[in-house]
Design a protein around this motif. Structure first.
Motif, PDB file in Angstrom:
ATOM      1  N   ILE A   1       0.919  -1.109   0.098  1.00 44.68           N
ATOM      2  CA  ILE A   1       0.009  -0.055   0.046  1.00 44.68           C
ATOM      3  C   ILE A   1       0.969   1.318  -0.247  1.00 44.68           C
ATOM      4  O   ILE A   1       0.518   2.296  -0.846  1.00 44.68           O
ATOM      5  CB  ILE A   1      -1.010   0.152   1.140  1.00 44.68           C
ATOM      6  N   SER A   2       1.762   1.239   0.932  1.00 40.07           N
ATOM      7  CA  SER A   2       2.766   2.439   0.752  1.00 40.07           C
ATOM      8  C   SER A   2       3.186   2.848  -0.449  1.00 40.07           C
ATOM      9  O   SER A   2       3.578   3.803  -0.793  1.00 40.07           O
ATOM     10  CB  SER A   2       3.930   2.644   1.838  1.00 40.07           C
ATOM     11  N   ALA A   3       3.947   1.642  -1.256  1.00 38.65           N
ATOM     12  CA  ALA A   3       4.492   1.865  -2.518  1.00 38.65           C
ATOM     13  C   ALA A   3       3.488   2.395  -3.406  1.00 38.65           C
ATOM     14  O   ALA A   3       3.751   3.238  -4.254  1.00 38.65           O
ATOM     15  CB  ALA A   3       5.043   0.528  -3.066  1.00 38.65           C
ATOM     16  N   ALA A   4       2.060   1.963  -3.282  1.00 38.69           N
ATOM     17  CA  ALA A   4       1.148   2.362  -4.139  1.00 38.69           C
ATOM     18  C   ALA A   4       0.892   3.655  -3.800  1.00 38.69           C
ATOM     19  O   ALA A   4       0.675   4.670  -5.024  1.00 38.69           O
ATOM     20  CB  ALA A   4      -0.266   1.684  -3.947  1.00 38.69           C
ATOM     21  N   GLU A   5       0.859   4.278  -2.695  1.00 36.88           N
ATOM     22  CA  GLU A   5       0.574   5.726  -2.509  1.00 36.88           C
ATOM     23  C   GLU A   5       1.888   6.675  -2.867  1.00 36.88           C
ATOM     24  O   GLU A   5       1.446   7.832  -2.885  1.00 36.88           O
ATOM     25  CB  GLU A   5       0.315   5.849  -1.008  1.00 36.88           C
ATOM     26  N   GLU A   6       2.777   6.084  -3.255  1.00 32.98           N
ATOM     27  CA  GLU A   6       4.240   6.799  -3.881  1.00 32.98           C
ATOM     28  C   GLU A   6       3.961   7.344  -5.383  1.00 32.98           C
ATOM     29  O   GLU A   6       4.453   8.156  -5.783  1.00 32.98           O
ATOM     30  CB  GLU A   6       5.272   6.046  -3.544  1.00 32.98           C
TER      31      GLU A   6
ATOM     32  N   VAL B   1      -2.215   9.432  -5.857  1.00 32.04           N
ATOM     33  CA  VAL B   1      -3.312   8.337  -5.305  1.00 32.04           C
ATOM     34  C   VAL B   1      -3.145   8.270  -4.107  1.00 32.04           C
ATOM     35  O   VAL B   1      -2.370   8.536  -3.420  1.00 32.04           O
ATOM     36  CB  VAL B   1      -1.967   7.043  -6.111  1.00 32.04           C
ATOM     37  N   LYS B   2      -4.456   7.683  -3.611  1.00 27.34           N
ATOM     38  CA  LYS B   2      -4.726   7.504  -2.364  1.00 27.34           C
ATOM     39  C   LYS B   2      -5.327   6.163  -2.197  1.00 27.34           C
ATOM     40  O   LYS B   2      -6.298   5.659  -3.006  1.00 27.34           O
ATOM     41  CB  LYS B   2      -5.722   8.365  -1.764  1.00 27.34           C
ATOM     42  N   VAL B   3      -4.970   5.261  -1.293  1.00 28.37           N
ATOM     43  CA  VAL B   3      -5.576   3.851  -1.223  1.00 28.37           C
ATOM     44  C   VAL B   3      -6.535   4.064  -0.167  1.00 28.37           C
ATOM     45  O   VAL B   3      -6.170   4.443   1.019  1.00 28.37           O
ATOM     46  CB  VAL B   3      -4.577   2.842  -0.850  1.00 28.37           C
ATOM     47  N   PHE B   4      -7.841   3.815  -0.283  1.00 29.12           N
ATOM     48  CA  PHE B   4      -8.960   3.752   0.768  1.00 29.12           C
ATOM     49  C   PHE B   4      -9.148   2.084   1.020  1.00 29.12           C
ATOM     50  O   PHE B   4      -9.470   1.334   0.043  1.00 29.12           O
ATOM     51  CB  PHE B   4     -10.122   4.401   0.203  1.00 29.12           C
ATOM     52  N   HIS B   5      -9.186   1.932   2.652  1.00 32.67           N
ATOM     53  CA  HIS B   5      -9.494   0.758   2.758  1.00 32.67           C
ATOM     54  C   HIS B   5     -10.895   0.416   2.931  1.00 32.67           C
ATOM     55  O   HIS B   5     -11.836   1.357   3.495  1.00 32.67           O
ATOM     56  CB  HIS B   5      -8.816   0.453   4.415  1.00 32.67           C
ATOM     57  N   SER B   6     -11.229  -0.717   2.495  1.00 34.48           N
ATOM     58  CA  SER B   6     -12.851  -1.264   2.829  1.00 34.48           C
ATOM     59  C   SER B   6     -12.761  -2.628   3.923  1.00 34.48           C
ATOM     60  O   SER B   6     -13.211  -2.211   5.063  1.00 34.48           O
ATOM     61  CB  SER B   6     -13.220  -1.655   1.538  1.00 34.48           C
ATOM     62  N   GLY B   7     -12.313  -3.720   3.229  1.00 31.99           N
ATOM     63  CA  GLY B   7     -12.281  -4.696   4.186  1.00 31.99           C
ATOM     64  C   GLY B   7     -10.833  -4.866   4.780  1.00 31.99           C
ATOM     65  O   GLY B   7     -10.282  -5.878   4.005  1.00 31.99           O
TER      66      GLY B   7
ATOM     67  N   ALA C   1      -0.326   2.053  -9.454  1.00 32.50           N
ATOM     68  CA  ALA C   1      -0.361   1.919  -8.184  1.00 32.50           C
ATOM     69  C   ALA C   1      -0.972   0.508  -7.932  1.00 32.50           C
ATOM     70  O   ALA C   1      -0.539  -0.211  -6.844  1.00 32.50           O
ATOM     71  CB  ALA C   1      -1.026   2.876  -7.407  1.00 32.50           C
ATOM     72  N   MET C   2      -2.113  -0.013  -8.326  1.00 32.62           N
ATOM     73  CA  MET C   2      -2.731  -1.114  -8.065  1.00 32.62           C
ATOM     74  C   MET C   2      -1.717  -2.318  -8.270  1.00 32.62           C
ATOM     75  O   MET C   2      -1.680  -3.299  -7.577  1.00 32.62           O
ATOM     76  CB  MET C   2      -3.824  -1.382  -8.946  1.00 32.62           C
ATOM     77  N   GLY C   3      -0.849  -2.025  -9.173  1.00 32.84           N
ATOM     78  CA  GLY C   3       0.224  -3.145  -9.717  1.00 32.84           C
ATOM     79  C   GLY C   3       1.205  -3.387  -8.651  1.00 32.84           C
ATOM     80  O   GLY C   3       1.901  -4.270  -8.564  1.00 32.84           O
ATOM     81  N   LYS C   4       1.177  -2.501  -7.561  1.00 31.74           N
ATOM     82  CA  LYS C   4       2.332  -2.822  -6.601  1.00 31.74           C
ATOM     83  C   LYS C   4       1.594  -3.083  -5.151  1.00 31.74           C
ATOM     84  O   LYS C   4       2.476  -3.302  -4.242  1.00 31.74           O
ATOM     85  CB  LYS C   4       2.679  -1.239  -6.361  1.00 31.74           C
ATOM     86  N   ILE C   5       0.319  -3.561  -5.237  1.00 33.89           N
ATOM     87  CA  ILE C   5      -0.363  -4.170  -4.076  1.00 33.89           C
ATOM     88  C   ILE C   5      -0.524  -5.565  -4.466  1.00 33.89           C
ATOM     89  O   ILE C   5      -0.728  -5.974  -5.579  1.00 33.89           O
ATOM     90  CB  ILE C   5      -1.580  -3.474  -3.883  1.00 33.89           C
TER      91      ILE C   5
END
Ligand code: AMP
Ligand code: GLY
Length: 426
Positions: A351-356, A360-366, A401-405
């Motif tokens: 997630i941190s790599a994605a937010e770099e 981009v911001k990663v919102f958590h759901s589950g 960003a998704m590719g990093k998660i």
């Protein structure tokens, strides 16, 4: 101001993220929240459906405003309970929330107010339902009347499928009491669009447009989910159509409610199909959409807290709401098996790599924490959301960003917002 958010999904994470930038905010709580929300708020171990404990907590902490994210507590009257306790709340009352909680209530009101929507009938008896389906002999849509987490809708192209779906809902009670009645509805065609509005009594403010992607797989195939990705704005709806939506859908619905003595306050969401005969309503939701909220709030420049207070205090017509002109795209990653039974407890990395990635911001759901590990805890796990100069640019950032998660069994659609970039003939 002290604010309590109720809920634990991506929508609530986006609301928490946005509210946390308000200069008026002094303390933010979230019940029950999630690890992403925990970066902006103090999470409180109270379930979103536990209305009594939420009211007690808000009172004990002298919370100034409660923002209710999901439909279940709204439909169960949380806002009424809070108001009775003298606590300000953002969201509709139980009576107003029926627009989402009882699809037949919404349908009957649309019919009465001549709001454009699909032709439909309601059934509680399977024999009567099957007889009707057989006589129609056309594709149709079967919907549970009550709340079913966005999964209570089956689009049926063959009579056989419709009969089966009706049986699952009425006989097998696939959604419990929510499917003790079903709506059998005409199948509409056209692109879909989500129009959310801030509503304060008779004042309606339409937000920027958004488009959700409900089926689980690319090309809109597979079963319905709560939503696998969204973007804003969408070129599928024109300015003229938006004016039509305000005039022919929102205004008459609010008039209809008012006639029944119901004042609507909060977010009203119209799920629309843009048919050759104009926009028609598929459903109403009585709250922010998930995942539409993620791309929408990333574009909102105004202070969300100010807007919410204006809605509650009937000042919505006196404020300016500003939006970033740049588009946003949000892609949801889900657990293996969703929207059926899914596995949880898988470790989430990246997630941190994605937010770099810029914008981009990663919102958590589950998600939840196991010790120091972030692990999956729901069907929809997170929503990678990006802003860019164009839809294509926002899309490229979200997918980069998704590719990093990574988590075991991770699934996401590769075509969010891309249909509009490369339209296929419909
Ligand atoms: P709803 O929860 O009622 O919005 O339905 C979920 C999804 O089912 C919608 O986003 C549409 O993709 C589809 N749907 C619902 N009603 C209809 C309809 N009458 N015709 C075609 N598709 C529909
Ligand atoms: N995105 C659809 C919903 O929130 O119901």
């Amino acid at each position: 101001m002290k604010v309590l958010i109720v809920g634990s999904g991506g929508r609530e994470h986006a609301i928490a993220w946005k509210l946390s930038s308000s200069p008026k905010l002094t303390k933010l709580y979230c019940a029950p929240g999630n690890p992403g929300i925990g970066e902006h708020a103090e999470n409180v171990a109270i379930e979103a459906e536990d209305n009594d404990r939420i009211v007690a907590f808000a009172r004990e902490k002298k919370v100034d405003l409660v923002v209710v994210g999901p439909e279940d507590p709204l439909a169960a009257g949380l806002v009424d309970q809070l108001s009775n306790a003298g606590i300000r709340a953002f969201g509709p009352t139980k009576a107003a929330a029926q627009l989402e909680a009882d699809k037949w209530f919404a349908k009957a009101m649309m019919r009465h107010q001549a709001v454009p929507t699909a032709e439909a009938r309601v059934f509680s008896d399977i024999h009567a339902a099957v007889e009707y389906i057989n006589t129609r002999d056309e594709p149709c849509v079967i919907k549970a009347v009550g709340l079913a987490k966005g999964k209570g809708v089956t689009v049926c192209h063959r009579t056989k499928d419709a009969v089966e779906a009706a049986g699952k809902m009425l006989n097998d009670r696939a959604f419990g009491d929510a499917s003790s009645r079903i709506v059998v509805e005409e199948l509409l065609h056209g692109p879909e669009c989500s129009i959310l509005a801030f509503v304060s009594g008779r004042t309606v403010y339409l937000m920027e447009s958004a488009q959700d992607h409900k089926p689980i797989d690319d090309g809109d195939s597979g079963p319905m989910t709560g939503g696998m990705g969204a973007y804003s704005p969408t070129p599928v709806i024109t300015e003229a159509m938006l004016q039509q939506v305000q005039r022919d859908i929102f205004v008459p619905m609010l008039d209809g409610l008012a006639r029944e003595g119901i004042e609507y306050r909060g977010v009203l969401y119209a799920g629309l199909m843009l048919t050759v005969n104009g926009p028609k309503v598929l459903e109403f939701n009585c709250r922010f959409g998930d995942p539409e909220t993620q791309p929408l709030l990333m574009r909102l420049k105004s202070d969300l807290l100010d807007v919410m207070l204006a809605v509650i205090d009937d000042r919505l017509d006196q404020i300016e709401v500003e939006w970033d002109a740049r588009p946003t795209v949000s892609v949801v990653a889900s657990s293996k098996g969703y929207p059926g039974a899914y596995q949880i407890g898988e470790r989430i990395a990246g997630i941190s790599a994605a937010e770099e990635v810029a914008g981009v911001k990663v919102f958590h759901s589950g998600t939840t924490l196991h010790g120091n590990d972030l692990v999956t805890a729901g069907g929809r796990v997170l929503a990678v959301t990006a802003i860019g100069d164009t839809i294509a640019d926002a899309c490229a950032r979200a997918y980069e960003a998704m590719g990093k998660i990574h988590f075991a069994g991770m699934h996401y659609r590769r075509d969010i917002a891309r249909q509009v970039l490369h339209p296929v003939s419909r």
